[in-house]
Scaffold this motif. Structure first.
Motif, short mmCIF file in Angstrom:
data_model
loop_
_atom_site.label_atom_id
_atom_site.label_comp_id
_atom_site.label_asym_id
_atom_site.label_seq_id
_atom_site.Cartn_x
_atom_site.Cartn_y
_atom_site.Cartn_z
N ILE A 177 0.79 -1.13 -0.17
CA ILE A 177 0.20 -0.01 -0.06
C ILE A 177 0.87 1.24 0.13
O ILE A 177 1.99 1.23 0.73
N ARG A 178 0.58 2.24 -0.80
CA ARG A 178 1.25 3.10 -0.86
C ARG A 178 0.37 4.79 -0.49
O ARG A 178 -0.68 4.54 -0.72
N PHE A 179 1.14 5.54 0.21
CA PHE A 179 0.68 6.76 0.55
C PHE A 179 1.44 7.78 -0.10
O PHE A 179 2.57 7.95 -0.26
N GLY A 180 0.79 8.72 -0.78
CA GLY A 180 1.22 10.07 -1.40
C GLY A 180 0.83 11.11 -0.47
O GLY A 180 0.11 11.50 -0.05
N THR A 181 2.20 11.86 0.16
CA THR A 181 2.18 12.78 1.29
C THR A 181 3.47 13.51 0.99
O THR A 181 4.50 13.35 0.96
N ARG A 182 3.07 14.97 0.99
CA ARG A 182 4.38 15.81 1.18
C ARG A 182 4.55 16.29 2.58
O ARG A 182 5.35 17.32 2.83
N THR A 183 3.79 15.82 3.58
CA THR A 183 3.81 16.33 4.84
C THR A 183 5.38 16.31 5.61
O THR A 183 5.47 17.24 6.28
N PRO A 184 6.02 15.14 5.36
CA PRO A 184 7.39 15.38 5.73
C PRO A 184 8.10 16.56 5.40
O PRO A 184 9.07 17.05 5.82
N ILE A 210 4.28 -1.01 3.71
CA ILE A 210 3.63 0.46 3.41
C ILE A 210 4.85 1.16 2.70
O ILE A 210 6.02 1.01 3.22
N PHE A 211 4.49 1.82 1.90
CA PHE A 211 5.50 2.61 1.11
C PHE A 211 4.86 4.15 1.42
O PHE A 211 3.62 4.29 1.05
N ILE A 212 5.84 5.20 1.26
CA ILE A 212 5.37 6.64 1.39
C ILE A 212 6.26 7.10 0.43
O ILE A 212 7.49 7.18 0.32
N VAL A 213 5.61 7.93 -0.66
CA VAL A 213 5.95 8.55 -1.70
C VAL A 213 5.91 9.85 -1.41
O VAL A 213 4.86 10.54 -1.09
N THR A 214 6.89 10.61 -0.88
CA THR A 214 6.91 12.14 -0.73
C THR A 214 7.57 12.78 -1.76
O THR A 214 7.70 12.50 -2.86
N SER A 235 11.64 4.14 10.95
CA SER A 235 11.62 3.19 12.32
C SER A 235 10.70 2.22 12.43
O SER A 235 10.84 1.14 13.03
N LEU A 236 9.47 2.51 11.54
CA LEU A 236 8.48 1.49 11.46
C LEU A 236 8.53 0.31 10.48
O LEU A 236 7.81 -0.63 10.34
N GLY A 237 9.64 0.39 9.72
CA GLY A 237 9.80 -0.51 8.55
C GLY A 237 9.25 -0.10 7.38
O GLY A 237 9.24 -0.74 6.19
N ILE A 238 8.82 1.38 7.36
CA ILE A 238 8.00 1.65 6.06
C ILE A 238 9.24 2.31 5.03
O ILE A 238 9.98 2.77 5.54
N VAL A 239 8.91 2.00 3.94
CA VAL A 239 10.14 2.32 2.95
C VAL A 239 9.62 3.78 2.43
O VAL A 239 8.38 4.14 1.92
N ILE A 240 10.46 4.74 2.20
CA ILE A 240 10.11 6.13 1.82
C ILE A 240 10.79 6.30 0.35
O ILE A 240 12.01 5.80 0.16
#
Length: 367
Positions: A177-184, A210-214, A235-240
């Motif tokens: 599952i991917r999230f698209g977020t620019r919050t970082p 989980i992947f986060i695409v920033t 730290s949660l194992g999420i790939v950025i």
């Protein structure tokens, strides 16, 4: 102060800019008029990164209206998103991916936004039926991943993020599952000030990758605070992963772009795309870089990278698919390859085109 209260304190009017940016009466009026057409919203955190003495500051350009550019030049849907919408808020352009628009809200309304037709506004394009989305996914077993985007998916409430994840993590067909977020980048407090969000993400990550695409565009955006937010997610194992937009006056210098890519890699973020800026209304004349020039800039920036840092593809998100811009041929043509395509038969297809020096996009019909 919690993150919801911080967002309420965003800068949204020309009056709030007049004193800190020392606006002239002409600048003030130009900005005020542009905000009427394309709203402005800037977090206090991101605004603090602006050098108020530098009118060419890249952070300022990405956050603050300029009033100097043609606002009606370009189109609002550059990639045919309406034609790919299968039910409200769910797009299915590529066989393996479902894109779900979860909100029209963003922490900051970027001046280069390609969804400015809906971001920051009430929109009927936003998904509001989790059960309908789940049913669509189950009825289309070729879908192996879902991208939760918007707007910015992290501008949903934590409870709503949890609801989406609870709906998706149980689907065996999904690899991730991917999230698209620019919050970082624009609002790291969303991550750092909400321990419940990290708990929700950790729980989902234990069940499905989980992947986060920033979206870092300039080295000035990489701050100790943004790095802290990235580290909390990692730290949660999420790939950025990161996707950068090549933009005039922001990163159209090989040294600036190359430095950005090096710094991104150094904090463990995986390069994803360097996107050609889209010909969006109010964006086209301000930020687009010609393709031939862009190919040179990206090539020189990538030459500065080590092996891991060279993984970003210079890509054009076209109505027909994602098209890699591979580089110039000896005859001056530009070489392209479909990385992804609405028509699966086009995936991997290589082609070349002769372009004028000022060409910034490709025609819709590439047959």
């Amino acid at each position: 102060m919690n993150w919801q209260d911080l967002i309420k304190d965003n800068i949204t009017t020309a009056d709030e800019l007049r004193e800190p940016l020392k606006l002239s009466p002409t600048e003030y009026e130009q900005i005020r008029r542009e905000i009427e057409m394309f709203p402005m919203s800037v977090t206090k955190y991101y605004f603090s990164l602006i050098d108020p003495t530098d009118p060419m500051d890249p952070i300022r350009k990405m956050a603050i209206p300029s009033g100097h550019f043609e606002l009606t030049d370009g189109v609002l849907d550059t990639s045919g998103e309406h034609s790919n919408t299968k039910l409200q808020g769910l797009q299915h352009k590529y066989r393996e991916t479902a894109l779900i628009l979860t909100t029209s809200e963003c922490a900051m309304l970027c001046r280069h936004c390609f969804r400015r037709r809906l971001v920051g506004k009430a929109s009927e394009e936003i998904a509001d039926d989790l059960d309908a989305a789940r049913t669509y996914l189950l009825n289309n077993p070729t879908i192996s991943n879902v991208l939760l985007s918007g707007g910015d998916a992290f501008l949903m409430s934590t409870n709503k993020i949890k609801a989406w994840l609870n709906t998706l993590v149980g689907l065996e067909q999904l690899d991730f599952i991917r999230f698209g977020t620019r919050t970082p980048v624009t609002f790291p407090q969303r991550i750092l000030e909400d321990p419940e969000l990290l708990k929700v993400l950790a729980d989902a990550q234990s069940k499905k990758q989980i992947f986060i695409v920033t979206h870092f565009n300039h080295p000035k955006e990489i701050t100790p605070t943004s790095i802290k937010a990235i580290r909390a997610l990692q730290s949660l194992g999420i790939v950025i992963k990161n996707q950068t937009v090549l933009m005039r006056g922001i990163n159209d210098d090989p040294n600036v772009l190359g430095t950005l890519l090096k710094q991104i890699t150094s904090i463990g973020i995986v390069q994803h795309y360097i996107f050609q800026c889209r010909p969006v209304q109010g964006v086209k004349s301000r930020f687009q870089v010609p393709l031939l020039e862009g190919a040179d800039i990206v090539s020189r920036a990538l030459a500065m990278q080590n092996g891991l840092g060279k993984s970003a593809d210079y890509t054009l998100s076209h109505i027909s698919g994602k098209i890699r811009i591979l580089g110039k041929l000896e005859d001056g043509k530009l070489l392209f390859q479909y990385k992804q395509a609405k028509d699966p038969q086009n995936i991997g297809r290589i082609f070349s085109l002769s372009l004028t020096d000022d060409a910034t996009w490709l025609p819709n019909d590439l047959t």
